[in-house]
Design a protein around this motif. Structure first.
Motif: not given
Length: 86
Positions: A2-13, A20-32
């Protein structure tokens, strides 16, 4: 997610980076982005760029984007800020 989950994923990157694993973020123009209060009518470009910068500051390894030129320019500015003499 949900919206809060998406915001948390960015806030707590940084918590994902600690794995120690590579981290990929793909939030480009997402609905959230369009569900975020105040951004309902956004074309999502600027919020996408800001989200990418925040993820990078949190240590994300790869940022997937649709708007390459805008993303590159924003990361060039971030790099300049990080290397500016104090």
């Amino acid at each position: 997610k949900d919206l809060q989950n998406n915001l948390d994923l960015i806030a707590y990157a940084e918590k994902f980076v600690d794995t120690r694993f590579p981290v990929l973020y793909g939030m480009s123009r997402k609905s959230f982005i369009g569900k975020t209060p105040g951004l309902e009518n956004s074309d999502r470009l600027i919020p996408t760029v800001v989200s990418g910068i925040l993820a990078a500051l949190g240590g994300a390894t790869v940022i997937r984007v649709h708007d390459v030129r805008e993303a590159v320019e924003s990361f060039q500015l971030l790099k300049a800020f990080r290397h500016a003499p104090v």
